[in-house]
Scaffold this motif. Structure first.
Motif, PDB file in Angstrom:
ATOM      1  N   VAL A 124       4.612   6.395  16.844  1.00 48.69           N
ATOM      2  CA  VAL A 124       3.334   5.715  17.052  1.00 48.69           C
ATOM      3  C   VAL A 124       3.604   4.214  17.168  1.00 48.69           C
ATOM      4  CG1 VAL A 124       1.010   5.316  16.167  1.00 48.69           C
ATOM      5  CG2 VAL A 124       2.143   7.510  15.739  1.00 48.69           C
ATOM      6  N   SER A 161      -2.341  -2.606  10.458  1.00 49.16           N
ATOM      7  CA  SER A 161      -2.623  -1.234  10.879  1.00 49.16           C
ATOM      8  C   SER A 161      -1.392  -0.358  10.699  1.00 49.16           C
ATOM      9  CB  SER A 161      -3.036  -1.202  12.356  1.00 49.16           C
ATOM     10  OG  SER A 161      -4.230  -1.915  12.551  1.00 49.16           O
ATOM     11  N   ARG A 164      -0.659   0.392   6.938  1.00 52.25           N
ATOM     12  CA  ARG A 164      -1.613   1.367   6.397  1.00 52.25           C
ATOM     13  C   ARG A 164      -1.333   2.764   6.952  1.00 52.25           C
ATOM     14  NH1 ARG A 164      -6.689   1.689   5.426  1.00 52.25           N
ATOM     15  NH2 ARG A 164      -7.147   2.133   7.600  1.00 52.25           N
ATOM     16  N   PHE A 165      -1.027   2.831   8.242  1.00 53.94           N
ATOM     17  CA  PHE A 165      -0.716   4.117   8.862  1.00 53.94           C
ATOM     18  C   PHE A 165       0.552   4.710   8.234  1.00 53.94           C
ATOM     19  CE2 PHE A 165       1.252   6.781  12.158  1.00 53.94           C
ATOM     20  CZ  PHE A 165       0.203   7.634  12.458  1.00 53.94           C
ATOM     21  N   ALA A 224      -0.247   6.220   4.974  1.00 52.04           N
ATOM     22  CA  ALA A 224      -1.024   7.454   5.144  1.00 52.04           C
ATOM     23  C   ALA A 224      -0.131   8.607   5.618  1.00 52.04           C
ATOM     24  CB  ALA A 224      -2.162   7.221   6.140  1.00 52.04           C
ATOM     25  N   VAL A 225       0.839   8.300   6.460  1.00 54.44           N
ATOM     26  CA  VAL A 225       1.786   9.325   6.925  1.00 54.44           C
ATOM     27  C   VAL A 225       2.557   9.891   5.733  1.00 54.44           C
ATOM     28  CG1 VAL A 225       3.984   9.620   8.164  1.00 54.44           C
ATOM     29  CG2 VAL A 225       2.052   8.526   9.310  1.00 54.44           C
TER      30      VAL A 225
END
Lengths: 127, 96, 131
Positions: C127, C20, C23-24, C27-28
């Motif tokens: 995060v 996770s 992938r995050f 994407a950021v």
């Protein structure tokens, strides 16, 4: 860094401790993060939530293999100027304890205050 | 407004109660990983009252075959939507 | 454009946290934000294990992090105290502790917890991905 919302508890870092001593390293590693932040001059609030309240039960010992536990670390908090210790009132009730019986002076907070705490600190770390 | 991120299923973990307790009236909750089970069936009931503020990670629903079972009021977001949610919130708090 | 930091506390292949987080992170970066660092703490330090050898048909997370660092210049910071306890040592620490071989190599860097606090307070968003 202070924000002046006047909600009583504010600071740079809110460290949420949700695990007891000995069973996992969450509590120790969460406290380490809090101590380091305080050593760097940051204002730290500790929130003992759920099972994390057991970290403050008096009379803790080291483990049978000599595992250090966390109560010696907790006793150092004052030296690091970490003096805002909060405990979740409901979790305290689960243990049948009162805040005055804990090993350190801590303030009981209701669940409804928790959302406020998250917004009055610049950074929230959950452990 | 804060974004709370929950990765545990309410079927096996009480952590969702901590997330709910810490949520303010405008805060949002994003279900990821096993947390997406909370968007399905009776488990969805654990999050009643969050309509419009409850999100679930689309890829995690799809990978688990749960997408067709996802409650209609849950807002499904892909990973880009996840990033957008973090942009819109002042900060994020993770519950695991 | 915002400044982001990621805190990863889950070991690779034990929980979905590392997948996770990676992938995050991608994407950021794809959204045009600046990812100022990924901090590995608790069991997350295992993501830096240089000797990880997953089956070829599974995502290689250690290489994935290295690729992220190469593509976007993201520092990969590993808590030294959490790493040493778990047997994750770079060349310098291995020599210092009299160990043969090392288990952490660049772009992962062993660093102090102060870096996490600094990252978290310096960036617009942090995060956390836990197990």
């Amino acid at each position: 860094m202070a924000n002046a919302k006047g909600q009583g508890f504010e600071g740079d870092l809110l460290v949420v401790l949700r695990h007891g001593p000995h069973g996992t390293s969450w509590l120790r590693e969460g406290l380490d993060a809090a101590l380091v932040a305080a050593a760097f001059g940051r204002r730290v609030t500790l929130l003992f939530m759920g099972e994390g309240v057991t970290a403050l039960v008096p009379g803790q010992k080291s483990g049978p293999l000599g595992q250090k536990g966390t109560s010696p670390t907790l006793e150092m908090l004052e030296m690091y100027d970490i003096d805002t210790l909060l405990v979740e009132a409901e979790a305290l009730a689960w243990l049948g304890l009162r805040a005055e019986e804990l090993m350190l002076s801590a303030t009981a907070v209701e669940a409804t205050e928790l959302s406020m705490l998250a917004s009055t600190h610049s950074l929230v770390l959950t452990f | 407004m804060l974004l709370h991120i929950l990765n545990r299923s309410p079927a096996t973990s009480e952590v969702f109660r901590q997330a709910l307790a810490a949520m303010g009236p405008d805060d949002r909750l994003l279900l990821i990983e096993d947390g997406v089970q909370g968007a399905v069936g009776a488990l969805f009931g654990r999050f009643s009252g969050l309509e419009g503020r409850l999100y679930a990670q689309e890829e995690d629903l799809v990978a688990r075959g749960l997408a067709p079972l996802c409650a209609p009021s849950v807002v499904r977001v892909d990973v880009e939507g996840f990033v957008t949610l973090t942009e819109e919130a002042q900060k994020t708090v993770s519950w695991f | 454009m915002m400044r982001y930091a990621i805190l990863l506390m889950g070991a690779p292949y034990s929980s979905q946290a590392a997948h996770s987080a990676l992938r995050f992170a991608r994407a950021v970066a794809a959204r045009g934000h600046r990812l100022e660092g990924v901090f590995f703490y608790h069991d997350g330090v295992h993501n830096a294990a240089r000797l990880a050898a997953p089956p070829q048909d599974e995502p290689h997370l250690v290489d994935g992090w290295a690729a992220l660092a190469a593509d976007h210049g993201v520092p990969l910071q590993v808590c030294i105290a959490a790493a040493l306890r778990r047997g994750l040592l770079d060349e310098r620490e291995a020599a210092r502790h009299g160990k043969q071989g090392h288990s952490v190599e660049p772009p992962f860097e062993l660093t102090g917890l102060g870096q996490l606090v600094d990252l978290g307070l310096r960036c617009d968003r942090l995060v956390t991905f836990g197990p």
